[in-house]
Design a protein around this motif. Structure first.
Motif, PDB file in Angstrom:
ATOM      1  N   MET A   1      20.128  37.269  32.646  1.00  0.00           N
ATOM      2  CA  MET A   1      21.402  36.655  33.032  1.00  0.00           C
ATOM      3  C   MET A   1      21.490  36.555  34.552  1.00  0.00           C
ATOM      4  SD  MET A   1      25.307  37.973  32.338  1.00  0.00           S
ATOM      5  CE  MET A   1      25.131  37.870  30.553  1.00  0.00           C
ATOM      6  N   ASP A   2      21.692  35.332  35.063  1.00  0.00           N
ATOM      7  CA  ASP A   2      21.808  35.177  36.506  1.00  0.00           C
ATOM      8  C   ASP A   2      23.234  35.485  36.968  1.00  0.00           C
ATOM      9  OD1 ASP A   2      23.368  32.973  35.864  1.00  0.00           O
ATOM     10  OD2 ASP A   2      21.793  31.514  36.291  1.00  0.00           O
ATOM     11  N   PHE A   3      23.424  35.478  38.294  1.00  0.00           N
ATOM     12  CA  PHE A   3      24.716  35.852  38.866  1.00  0.00           C
ATOM     13  C   PHE A   3      25.833  34.936  38.393  1.00  0.00           C
ATOM     14  CE2 PHE A   3      27.833  35.321  42.354  1.00  0.00           C
ATOM     15  CZ  PHE A   3      28.354  36.604  42.360  1.00  0.00           C
ATOM     16  N   TYR A   4      25.569  33.628  38.326  1.00  0.00           N
ATOM     17  CA  TYR A   4      26.608  32.673  37.953  1.00  0.00           C
ATOM     18  C   TYR A   4      27.042  32.862  36.500  1.00  0.00           C
ATOM     19  CZ  TYR A   4      25.189  30.511  42.319  1.00  0.00           C
ATOM     20  OH  TYR A   4      24.895  30.294  43.632  1.00  0.00           O
ATOM     21  N   SER A   5      26.079  33.170  35.621  1.00  0.00           N
ATOM     22  CA  SER A   5      26.420  33.432  34.221  1.00  0.00           C
ATOM     23  C   SER A   5      27.242  34.711  34.102  1.00  0.00           C
ATOM     24  CB  SER A   5      25.142  33.552  33.381  1.00  0.00           C
ATOM     25  OG  SER A   5      24.412  32.350  33.410  1.00  0.00           O
ATOM     26  N   PHE A   6      26.917  35.696  34.947  1.00  0.00           N
ATOM     27  CA  PHE A   6      27.669  36.949  34.949  1.00  0.00           C
ATOM     28  C   PHE A   6      29.108  36.717  35.390  1.00  0.00           C
ATOM     29  CE2 PHE A   6      29.081  40.716  37.407  1.00  0.00           C
ATOM     30  CZ  PHE A   6      29.151  41.632  36.354  1.00  0.00           C
ATOM     31  N   VAL A   7      29.298  35.874  36.408  1.00  0.00           N
ATOM     32  CA  VAL A   7      30.640  35.577  36.913  1.00  0.00           C
ATOM     33  C   VAL A   7      31.474  34.872  35.850  1.00  0.00           C
ATOM     34  CG1 VAL A   7      31.936  34.163  38.572  1.00  0.00           C
ATOM     35  CG2 VAL A   7      29.973  35.514  39.335  1.00  0.00           C
ATOM     36  N   GLU A   8      30.861  33.931  35.128  1.00  0.00           N
ATOM     37  CA  GLU A   8      31.593  33.145  34.133  1.00  0.00           C
ATOM     38  C   GLU A   8      31.772  33.885  32.816  1.00  0.00           C
ATOM     39  OE1 GLU A   8      29.993  29.219  33.562  1.00  0.00           O
ATOM     40  OE2 GLU A   8      29.381  29.083  35.660  1.00  0.00           O
ATOM     41  N   GLY A   9      30.983  34.953  32.586  1.00  0.00           N
ATOM     42  CA  GLY A   9      31.036  35.671  31.319  1.00  0.00           C
ATOM     43  C   GLY A   9      31.549  37.088  31.433  1.00  0.00           C
ATOM     44  N   PRO A  10      30.637  38.064  31.558  1.00  0.00           N
ATOM     45  CA  PRO A  10      31.046  39.479  31.554  1.00  0.00           C
ATOM     46  C   PRO A  10      32.071  39.842  32.622  1.00  0.00           C
ATOM     47  CG  PRO A  10      28.676  39.293  31.274  1.00  0.00           C
ATOM     48  CD  PRO A  10      29.170  37.906  31.571  1.00  0.00           C
ATOM     49  N   LEU A  11      31.892  39.331  33.845  1.00  0.00           N
ATOM     50  CA  LEU A  11      32.835  39.680  34.909  1.00  0.00           C
ATOM     51  C   LEU A  11      34.231  39.145  34.606  1.00  0.00           C
ATOM     52  CD1 LEU A  11      33.258  41.093  37.582  1.00  0.00           C
ATOM     53  CD2 LEU A  11      32.591  38.984  38.762  1.00  0.00           C
ATOM     54  N   LEU A  12      34.310  37.971  33.981  1.00  0.00           N
ATOM     55  CA  LEU A  12      35.606  37.410  33.612  1.00  0.00           C
ATOM     56  C   LEU A  12      36.300  38.302  32.584  1.00  0.00           C
ATOM     57  CD1 LEU A  12      37.530  35.035  34.052  1.00  0.00           C
ATOM     58  CD2 LEU A  12      36.355  33.820  32.209  1.00  0.00           C
ATOM     59  N   TRP A  13      35.537  38.803  31.611  1.00  0.00           N
ATOM     60  CA  TRP A  13      36.088  39.711  30.613  1.00  0.00           C
ATOM     61  C   TRP A  13      36.531  41.021  31.265  1.00  0.00           C
ATOM     62  CZ3 TRP A  13      37.852  39.018  25.938  1.00  0.00           C
ATOM     63  CH2 TRP A  13      37.417  37.921  25.200  1.00  0.00           C
ATOM     64  N   ILE A  14      35.707  41.531  32.178  1.00  0.00           N
ATOM     65  CA  ILE A  14      36.057  42.767  32.887  1.00  0.00           C
ATOM     66  C   ILE A  14      37.370  42.590  33.650  1.00  0.00           C
ATOM     67  CG2 ILE A  14      35.368  44.282  34.797  1.00  0.00           C
ATOM     68  CD1 ILE A  14      32.445  43.815  33.926  1.00  0.00           C
ATOM     69  N   ALA A  15      37.525  41.434  34.316  1.00  0.00           N
ATOM     70  CA  ALA A  15      38.736  41.167  35.098  1.00  0.00           C
ATOM     71  C   ALA A  15      39.967  41.127  34.199  1.00  0.00           C
ATOM     72  CB  ALA A  15      38.585  39.852  35.862  1.00  0.00           C
ATOM     73  N   PHE A  16      39.885  40.398  33.078  1.00  0.00           N
ATOM     74  CA  PHE A  16      41.031  40.289  32.174  1.00  0.00           C
ATOM     75  C   PHE A  16      41.380  41.638  31.549  1.00  0.00           C
ATOM     76  CE2 PHE A  16      40.511  35.582  31.955  1.00  0.00           C
ATOM     77  CZ  PHE A  16      41.839  35.252  32.159  1.00  0.00           C
ATOM     78  N   LEU A  17      40.365  42.379  31.112  1.00  0.00           N
ATOM     79  CA  LEU A  17      40.625  43.676  30.480  1.00  0.00           C
ATOM     80  C   LEU A  17      41.178  44.682  31.484  1.00  0.00           C
ATOM     81  CD1 LEU A  17      37.489  43.992  28.144  1.00  0.00           C
ATOM     82  CD2 LEU A  17      39.863  43.570  27.469  1.00  0.00           C
ATOM     83  N   THR A  18      40.663  44.642  32.727  1.00  0.00           N
ATOM     84  CA  THR A  18      41.192  45.523  33.771  1.00  0.00           C
ATOM     85  C   THR A  18      42.647  45.198  34.048  1.00  0.00           C
ATOM     86  OG1 THR A  18      39.001  45.684  34.806  1.00  0.00           O
ATOM     87  CG2 THR A  18      40.910  46.293  36.154  1.00  0.00           C
ATOM     88  N   PHE A  19      42.949  43.917  34.130  1.00  0.00           N
ATOM     89  CA  PHE A  19      44.324  43.476  34.377  1.00  0.00           C
ATOM     90  C   PHE A  19      45.258  43.922  33.248  1.00  0.00           C
ATOM     91  CE2 PHE A  19      47.224  39.921  33.151  1.00  0.00           C
ATOM     92  CZ  PHE A  19      48.222  40.183  34.076  1.00  0.00           C
ATOM     93  N   ILE A  20      44.874  43.674  32.006  1.00  0.00           N
ATOM     94  CA  ILE A  20      45.747  43.974  30.868  1.00  0.00           C
ATOM     95  C   ILE A  20      45.889  45.476  30.657  1.00  0.00           C
ATOM     96  CG2 ILE A  20      46.017  43.750  28.374  1.00  0.00           C
ATOM     97  CD1 ILE A  20      44.554  41.031  28.626  1.00  0.00           C
ATOM     98  N   ILE A  21      44.758  46.174  30.534  1.00  0.00           N
ATOM     99  CA  ILE A  21      44.793  47.615  30.260  1.00  0.00           C
ATOM    100  C   ILE A  21      45.384  48.372  31.448  1.00  0.00           C
ATOM    101  CG2 ILE A  21      43.385  49.649  29.783  1.00  0.00           C
ATOM    102  CD1 ILE A  21      41.421  47.799  28.317  1.00  0.00           C
ATOM    103  N   GLY A  22      44.972  47.991  32.662  1.00  0.00           N
ATOM    104  CA  GLY A  22      45.490  48.656  33.851  1.00  0.00           C
ATOM    105  C   GLY A  22      46.988  48.486  33.997  1.00  0.00           C
TER     106      GLY A  22
END
Length: 221
Positions: free
Chosen positions: A1-22
């Protein structure tokens, strides 16, 4: 997985989950601490006081409008744009439609979104300059206040550049504006639960608690 795929995929999920759960954790901690330290509020809790203060503060019906009408109205417009544009912009809705959720709702006109984006950026610049040049505001401001204002404005700035091709001719920026826009939005989502940006949810709890305290004393907020 390259950096751009990480930004559009896992990092996006991490951001949303951090926002909601936090955000939920911050709200829960506020309630736990307030029950321990301000039990009298819960003993005299009345929805009437809470709802009245929400109406006065969500609508421009509070004393701040009279004391400082220009700044107060600008703050209302700022927050309306901050909420409406990301949620009701047509391209954002299209991404939700194409996601695994398949969610869809009616967007605002793109032209209106453009004008709201420009209004938001202009007001953000005004607030930044106000913090810099106003002695009273500057004394109350730390480095985090300046940083958070910039972080909040970046998704709007990069989004406007992206949709209008403003910096397409500038090498790195033109080639990567799409991912810079996503990264700026993810950064803001991640920071919300851990910074003053959490006031988007804690405002309602603190304002409600204050309204109950004032209400039981016979005052209105």
């Amino acid at each position: 997985m390259d950096f751009y795929s990480f930004v559009e995929g896992p990092l996006l999920w991490i951001a949303f989950l951090t926002f909601i759960i936090g955000s939920l954790i911050r709200a829960a901690l506020f309630l736990i601490v307030s029950r321990q330290k301000d039990r009298i509020i819960y003993q005299h809790f009345k929805w009437k006081h809470v709802l009245l203060t929400f109406i006065r503060w969500i609508l421009p019906l509070n004393r701040d409008v009279v004391k400082n009408p220009v700044v107060t109205i600008l703050a209302y417009v700022f927050h309306l744009c901050l909420i409406i544009v990301p949620i009701w912009y047509s391209t954002h809705i299209m991404l939700w439609e194409e996601s695994r959720f398949g969610w869809s709702w009616t967007p605002i006109p793109d032209n209106l979104a453009n004008w709201m984006t420009l209004a938001f950026l202009a007001i953000a610049l005004f607030f930044l300059l106000r913090r810099i040049f106003s002695d009273n505001i500057r004394l109350l401001s730390g480095w985090a206040d300046y940083l958070l204002l910039i972080v909040t404005a970046l998704p709007f700035l990069t989004g406007y550049f992206l949709t209008h091709g403003t910096v397409d001719s500038i090498g790195f920026l033109g080639d990567n504006m799409y991912h810079l826009h996503i990264l700026s939005g993810e950064l803001m989502l991640i920071l919300i639960p851990f910074t003053k940006l959490s006031h988007f949810i804690l405002f309602f709890f603190s304002r409600g608690a204050t309204a109950v305290e004032f209400g039981r004393r016979g005052y209105s907020m």
